[in-house]
Design a protein around this motif. Structure first.
Motif, PDB file in Angstrom:
ATOM      1  N   ALA A  80      25.557 -19.764 -17.388  1.00 56.95           N
ATOM      2  CA  ALA A  80      26.682 -19.032 -16.801  1.00 56.95           C
ATOM      3  C   ALA A  80      27.909 -19.205 -17.679  1.00 56.95           C
ATOM      4  CB  ALA A  80      26.975 -19.541 -15.394  1.00 56.95           C
ATOM      5  N   SER A  81      28.827 -18.255 -17.540  1.00 55.88           N
ATOM      6  CA  SER A  81      30.085 -18.363 -18.259  1.00 55.88           C
ATOM      7  C   SER A  81      31.224 -17.867 -17.381  1.00 55.88           C
ATOM      8  CB  SER A  81      30.055 -17.575 -19.561  1.00 55.88           C
ATOM      9  OG  SER A  81      29.998 -16.193 -19.303  1.00 55.88           O
ATOM     10  N   VAL A  82      32.424 -18.392 -17.677  1.00 51.57           N
ATOM     11  CA  VAL A  82      33.643 -17.892 -17.036  1.00 51.57           C
ATOM     12  C   VAL A  82      34.689 -17.766 -18.143  1.00 51.57           C
ATOM     13  CG1 VAL A  82      34.321 -20.238 -16.314  1.00 51.57           C
ATOM     14  CG2 VAL A  82      35.345 -18.240 -15.209  1.00 51.57           C
ATOM     15  N   SER A  83      35.276 -16.587 -18.248  1.00 50.86           N
ATOM     16  CA  SER A  83      36.214 -16.313 -19.330  1.00 50.86           C
ATOM     17  C   SER A  83      37.601 -16.860 -18.998  1.00 50.86           C
ATOM     18  CB  SER A  83      36.288 -14.811 -19.569  1.00 50.86           C
ATOM     19  OG  SER A  83      37.027 -14.188 -18.529  1.00 50.86           O
ATOM     20  N   THR A  84      38.506 -16.687 -19.964  1.00 51.36           N
ATOM     21  CA  THR A  84      39.888 -17.113 -19.747  1.00 51.36           C
ATOM     22  C   THR A  84      40.544 -16.314 -18.623  1.00 51.36           C
ATOM     23  OG1 THR A  84      40.631 -15.564 -21.431  1.00 51.36           O
ATOM     24  CG2 THR A  84      40.182 -17.821 -22.155  1.00 51.36           C
ATOM     25  N   THR A  85      40.008 -15.125 -18.339  1.00 52.43           N
ATOM     26  CA  THR A  85      40.546 -14.292 -17.249  1.00 52.43           C
ATOM     27  C   THR A  85      39.654 -14.334 -16.012  1.00 52.43           C
ATOM     28  OG1 THR A  85      39.462 -12.380 -18.218  1.00 52.43           O
ATOM     29  CG2 THR A  85      41.769 -12.748 -18.814  1.00 52.43           C
ATOM     30  N   ALA A  86      38.779 -15.360 -15.941  1.00 52.40           N
ATOM     31  CA  ALA A  86      37.934 -15.625 -14.761  1.00 52.40           C
ATOM     32  C   ALA A  86      36.832 -14.601 -14.559  1.00 52.40           C
ATOM     33  CB  ALA A  86      38.764 -15.773 -13.498  1.00 52.40           C
ATOM     34  N   ILE A  87      36.481 -13.872 -15.604  1.00 52.46           N
ATOM     35  CA  ILE A  87      35.314 -12.985 -15.524  1.00 52.46           C
ATOM     36  C   ILE A  87      34.067 -13.842 -15.703  1.00 52.46           C
ATOM     37  CG2 ILE A  87      34.095 -11.079 -16.618  1.00 52.46           C
ATOM     38  CD1 ILE A  87      36.875 -10.004 -17.422  1.00 52.46           C
ATOM     39  N   THR A  88      33.094 -13.646 -14.838  1.00 51.02           N
ATOM     40  CA  THR A  88      31.901 -14.481 -14.876  1.00 51.02           C
ATOM     41  C   THR A  88      30.663 -13.677 -15.271  1.00 51.02           C
ATOM     42  OG1 THR A  88      31.470 -14.095 -12.515  1.00 51.02           O
ATOM     43  CG2 THR A  88      32.801 -16.025 -13.095  1.00 51.02           C
ATOM     44  N   SER A  89      29.704 -14.376 -15.833  1.00 56.36           N
ATOM     45  CA  SER A  89      28.401 -13.784 -16.099  1.00 56.36           C
ATOM     46  C   SER A  89      27.358 -14.882 -15.975  1.00 56.36           C
ATOM     47  CB  SER A  89      28.341 -13.134 -17.476  1.00 56.36           C
ATOM     48  OG  SER A  89      28.483 -14.108 -18.485  1.00 56.36           O
ATOM     49  N   TYR A  90      26.093 -14.446 -15.761  1.00 54.55           N
ATOM     50  CA  TYR A  90      25.023 -15.391 -15.465  1.00 54.55           C
ATOM     51  C   TYR A  90      23.748 -15.019 -16.205  1.00 54.55           C
ATOM     52  CZ  TYR A  90      28.074 -16.790 -11.662  1.00 54.55           C
ATOM     53  OH  TYR A  90      29.147 -17.242 -10.931  1.00 54.55           O
ATOM     54  N   GLY A  91      22.929 -16.036 -16.455  1.00 53.68           N
ATOM     55  CA  GLY A  91      21.609 -15.787 -16.987  1.00 53.68           C
ATOM     56  C   GLY A  91      20.740 -15.062 -15.971  1.00 53.68           C
ATOM     57  N   ASN A  92      19.765 -14.318 -16.463  1.00 57.43           N
ATOM     58  CA  ASN A  92      18.930 -13.512 -15.569  1.00 57.43           C
ATOM     59  C   ASN A  92      18.198 -14.338 -14.519  1.00 57.43           C
ATOM     60  OD1 ASN A  92      19.645 -11.153 -16.853  1.00 57.43           O
ATOM     61  ND2 ASN A  92      17.908 -11.194 -18.260  1.00 57.43           N
ATOM     62  N   PHE A  93      17.876 -15.563 -14.854  1.00 55.36           N
ATOM     63  CA  PHE A  93      17.085 -16.382 -13.941  1.00 55.36           C
ATOM     64  C   PHE A  93      17.909 -16.879 -12.752  1.00 55.36           C
ATOM     65  CE2 PHE A  93      18.873 -20.548 -14.560  1.00 55.36           C
ATOM     66  CZ  PHE A  93      19.532 -20.441 -15.780  1.00 55.36           C
ATOM     67  N   VAL A  94      19.226 -16.784 -12.824  1.00 57.37           N
ATOM     68  CA  VAL A  94      20.072 -17.351 -11.769  1.00 57.37           C
ATOM     69  C   VAL A  94      19.867 -16.634 -10.440  1.00 57.37           C
ATOM     70  CG1 VAL A  94      22.464 -17.680 -11.024  1.00 57.37           C
ATOM     71  CG2 VAL A  94      21.777 -18.263 -13.366  1.00 57.37           C
ATOM     72  N   LYS A  95      19.821 -15.328 -10.462  1.00 56.06           N
ATOM     73  CA  LYS A  95      19.503 -14.525  -9.271  1.00 56.06           C
ATOM     74  C   LYS A  95      20.347 -14.903  -8.061  1.00 56.06           C
ATOM     75  CE  LYS A  95      14.841 -13.139 -10.493  1.00 56.06           C
ATOM     76  NZ  LYS A  95      14.349 -13.799 -11.658  1.00 56.06           N
ATOM     77  N   GLY A  96      21.632 -15.083  -8.268  1.00 54.64           N
ATOM     78  CA  GLY A  96      22.555 -15.309  -7.167  1.00 54.64           C
ATOM     79  C   GLY A  96      22.589 -16.735  -6.641  1.00 54.64           C
ATOM     80  N   ARG A  97      21.868 -17.646  -7.245  1.00 52.50           N
ATOM     81  CA  ARG A  97      21.795 -19.009  -6.737  1.00 52.50           C
ATOM     82  C   ARG A  97      22.933 -19.899  -7.214  1.00 52.50           C
ATOM     83  NH1 ARG A  97      17.253 -21.854  -8.629  1.00 52.50           N
ATOM     84  NH2 ARG A  97      17.428 -20.646 -10.558  1.00 52.50           N
ATOM     85  N   PHE A  98      23.506 -19.582  -8.377  1.00 53.11           N
ATOM     86  CA  PHE A  98      24.531 -20.437  -8.982  1.00 53.11           C
ATOM     87  C   PHE A  98      25.872 -19.697  -8.991  1.00 53.11           C
ATOM     88  CE2 PHE A  98      21.293 -22.551 -12.116  1.00 53.11           C
ATOM     89  CZ  PHE A  98      20.551 -22.999 -11.034  1.00 53.11           C
ATOM     90  N   THR A  99      26.945 -20.477  -8.927  1.00 55.48           N
ATOM     91  CA  THR A  99      28.290 -19.922  -9.032  1.00 55.48           C
ATOM     92  C   THR A  99      29.103 -20.780  -9.989  1.00 55.48           C
ATOM     93  OG1 THR A  99      28.194 -19.122  -6.741  1.00 55.48           O
ATOM     94  CG2 THR A  99      30.359 -19.261  -7.781  1.00 55.48           C
ATOM     95  N   ILE A 100      29.685 -20.132 -10.993  1.00 57.43           N
ATOM     96  CA  ILE A 100      30.556 -20.832 -11.925  1.00 57.43           C
ATOM     97  C   ILE A 100      32.001 -20.540 -11.534  1.00 57.43           C
ATOM     98  CG2 ILE A 100      30.614 -18.939 -13.610  1.00 57.43           C
ATOM     99  CD1 ILE A 100      30.665 -21.080 -15.832  1.00 57.43           C
ATOM    100  N   SER A 101      32.855 -21.541 -11.695  1.00 58.63           N
ATOM    101  CA  SER A 101      34.272 -21.354 -11.403  1.00 58.63           C
ATOM    102  C   SER A 101      35.073 -22.293 -12.291  1.00 58.63           C
ATOM    103  CB  SER A 101      34.576 -21.627  -9.926  1.00 58.63           C
ATOM    104  OG  SER A 101      34.244 -22.958  -9.573  1.00 58.63           O
TER     105      SER A 101
END
Length: 118
Positions: A49-70
């Motif tokens: 997962a990643s979170v940008s300097t402007t709080a935009i997030t992205s996730y690996g395909n396997f995450v499937k809604g299970r993980f949250t980055i902040s």
């Protein structure tokens, strides 16, 4: 000198949850894109997962809604909330800080072990 210290790993049963933390120091946290990767034994490093300097997030395909980055810019910390953990999530989880401005350096923490087992 950027330093990253991960914490929060451990042993959890299948279906359980963990929250990982990555404490950042040594530079201006707000100019760094923050990412989590993982590496299981015998496998390559995998983007989580990643979170940008402007709080935009992205996730690996396997995450499937299970993980949250902040990220909490006041505490210079990035978090990874992991729910519905499965044995295949067992890995060392590593935090990285990628500077979004020149000189665009990238830094890594030492990692924290997550083991999902009954």
């Amino acid at each position: 000198q950027v330093q990253l210290v991960e914490s929060g790993g451990g042993l959890v049963q299948p279906g359980g949850s963990l929250r990982l933390s990555c404490a950042f120091s040594g530079s201006i946290f707000g100019v760094y894109n923050m990412r989590w990767y993982r590496q299981a034994p015998g496998k390559g490093r995998e983007f989580v997962a990643s979170v940008s300097t402007t709080a935009i997030t992205s996730y690996g395909n396997f995450v499937k809604g299970r993980f949250t980055i902040s990220r909490d810019n006041a505490k210079n910390t990035v978090y990874l909330q992991m729910n519905s953990l499965q044995p295949e999530d067992t890995a060392v989880y590593l935090c990285s800080a990628a500077r979004a401005t020149f000189p665009y350096n990238n830094n890594w923490g030492q990692g924290t072990q997550v083991t999902v087992s009954s």
